[in-house]
Design an enzyme around this catalytic site. Sequence first.
Site, PDB file in Angstrom:
ATOM      1  N   THR A  39       0.835  -1.199   0.000  1.00 61.87           N
ATOM      2  CA  THR A  39       0.000   0.000   0.000  1.00 61.87           C
ATOM      3  C   THR A  39       0.869   1.247   0.000  1.00 61.87           C
ATOM      4  OG1 THR A  39      -0.041   0.102   2.415  1.00 61.87           O
ATOM      5  CG2 THR A  39      -1.784  -1.165   1.364  1.00 61.87           C
ATOM      6  N   ASP A 129      -4.952   4.117  13.385  1.00 67.65           N
ATOM      7  CA  ASP A 129      -4.943   3.146  12.288  1.00 67.65           C
ATOM      8  C   ASP A 129      -6.178   2.255  12.398  1.00 67.65           C
ATOM      9  OD1 ASP A 129      -4.252   1.248  10.337  1.00 67.65           O
ATOM     10  OD2 ASP A 129      -2.116   1.464  10.777  1.00 67.65           O
ATOM     11  N   LYS A 141      -6.009 -14.526  13.687  1.00 67.67           N
ATOM     12  CA  LYS A 141      -7.062 -15.525  13.861  1.00 67.67           C
ATOM     13  C   LYS A 141      -6.830 -16.725  12.939  1.00 67.67           C
ATOM     14  CE  LYS A 141     -12.037 -16.289  13.689  1.00 67.67           C
ATOM     15  NZ  LYS A 141     -13.387 -15.683  13.756  1.00 67.67           N
ATOM     16  N   HIS A 284      18.077  -4.277  51.608  1.00 64.80           N
ATOM     17  CA  HIS A 284      16.638  -4.467  51.792  1.00 64.80           C
ATOM     18  C   HIS A 284      15.854  -3.189  51.502  1.00 64.80           C
ATOM     19  CE1 HIS A 284      17.320  -8.478  53.131  1.00 64.80           C
ATOM     20  NE2 HIS A 284      18.011  -8.109  54.185  1.00 64.80           N
TER      21      HIS A 284
END
Length: 526
Positions: A39, A129, A141, A284
Amino acid sequence: MDDSSLQPVQRALLSVSDKTGLVDLARGLAALGVSLVSTGGTARALREAGLKVAEVSEVTGFPEIMDGRVKTLHPRIHGGLLGRREVDAKVMQEHGIEPIDLLVVNLYPFESITSVADCSYEEAIENIDIGGPAMLRAAGKNQDHVAVVVDPADYAEVLQMLAERRGTSSSLRRRLAAKAFAHTARYDGLIANWLGSHMSGDHADQYPPQLQLSFNRRAELRYGENPHQTAALYLESRAPAGTVATARVLAGKELSYNNIADADAALECVKAFHKTPACVIVKHANPCGVALGSSALEAYDRAYATDPVSAFGGIIAFNQPVDAATAALILERQFVEVVVAPEVDGAALDLFAKKPNVRVLACGRWNEQNEPALDFKRIAGGLLVQDADRDTLMMTDLKVVSRRVPDASELHDLLFAWHVAMYVKSNAIVYARGGRTIGIGAGQMSRVVSAKIAAMKADEAKLDVRGSVMASDAFFPFRDGIDTAAGAGIRAVIQPGGSMRDAEVIAAADENGMAMVFTGVRHFRH
């Protein structure tokens, strides 16, 4: 290895905002016979590099419209990403949908755009976006058939697998899919946080109604605070340099949970002293010795002398590079768990390397402008969030409330002690003189007990308290803390003020010939 799960890659869609490594990836894919679809700006970059690439509009038969807002939201793109190769083959053929086997996408730079102070609401909105996350979710997926890449750091591994095996393995696709969903989750979280804090427009609200946090695992640790607990270290996505979290481990065995927590406490304290060589020794989570010096060596020597007993097995932090002389003195006199500094020179590292139990960290230089804006504390069922505590106190901010005015030397020591007290667990009392701590009392339920412990620590180290100054992280509720300090030989006190009994406390200072200054600022550290 069983290749039954391998999915060949014949067609790839590339559309990235961050173009790091893009051309090399595309050349590698083309050399393997993979056809490229892309793109806008990504397609231009590939063509300029001499690569053959098809525009998305050629695939969809539909032009990019609305200034690029709509370009990949099309069945021939999402069908190519979501299509199950056997199950959906017929419908894909019917509608002229060709499979996309590899998706390489990273998203509009919303975070960097909105981090600019003058970013407008409209500009932020335009940098959300839409098509990118939709494609990433689709490919993620359909991970049984499609590999999805969001991180340029993964390009080399993908190319290597394709070159060696002509396909992507199930384990790689699963790992990349998890990374893609983490990428979109973080991206949506950034947008939700920014919009939630700008619901009234450009004016920012510091705390949005919902807070989305995202951290990346850097390491699994041997165990947590105790051996029966598991633990891991996670980093902010843009963690700054000059922190323990991002430090390079130069030598020594694996860091523990407590090592990291204590090293963080030590480094954050030593940062407060800016350009003057300083050393902080922590045990500590509390500083047990802090000092300035003409060099890292002198600063360490003076810090160690505050409390040699507690320094054993402690964490040592410097705000200057560590040289061989400093390393030699440390190793000669004490056992140390961690040494952290901006840098450690080669000769010093050679000495430390002979002691494999000593972890050596180089944190790099820090930029004070990049310090975290928010501080978090986990509680059962929730999260406490506050803006980070800062110490910008100057001499001109001090208010002298006693009859005696502190002299110039005492003023410098008061500011030094105040800086240290900020990093000591409350109730915090710090005795200091000559740019070094003389005794520290920490974490007590009673402030007067902290004052007594500071005096006791000085006595154990055979340090003379007389003529020292005292810092308290919060006001004195009664005069007994002042009387205790005066009995030990304290000559000047710095504290926030604000007690109902301030007049009584000031009177105690006057009766003992002590100077007292108020800061008007409290530094509780729980």
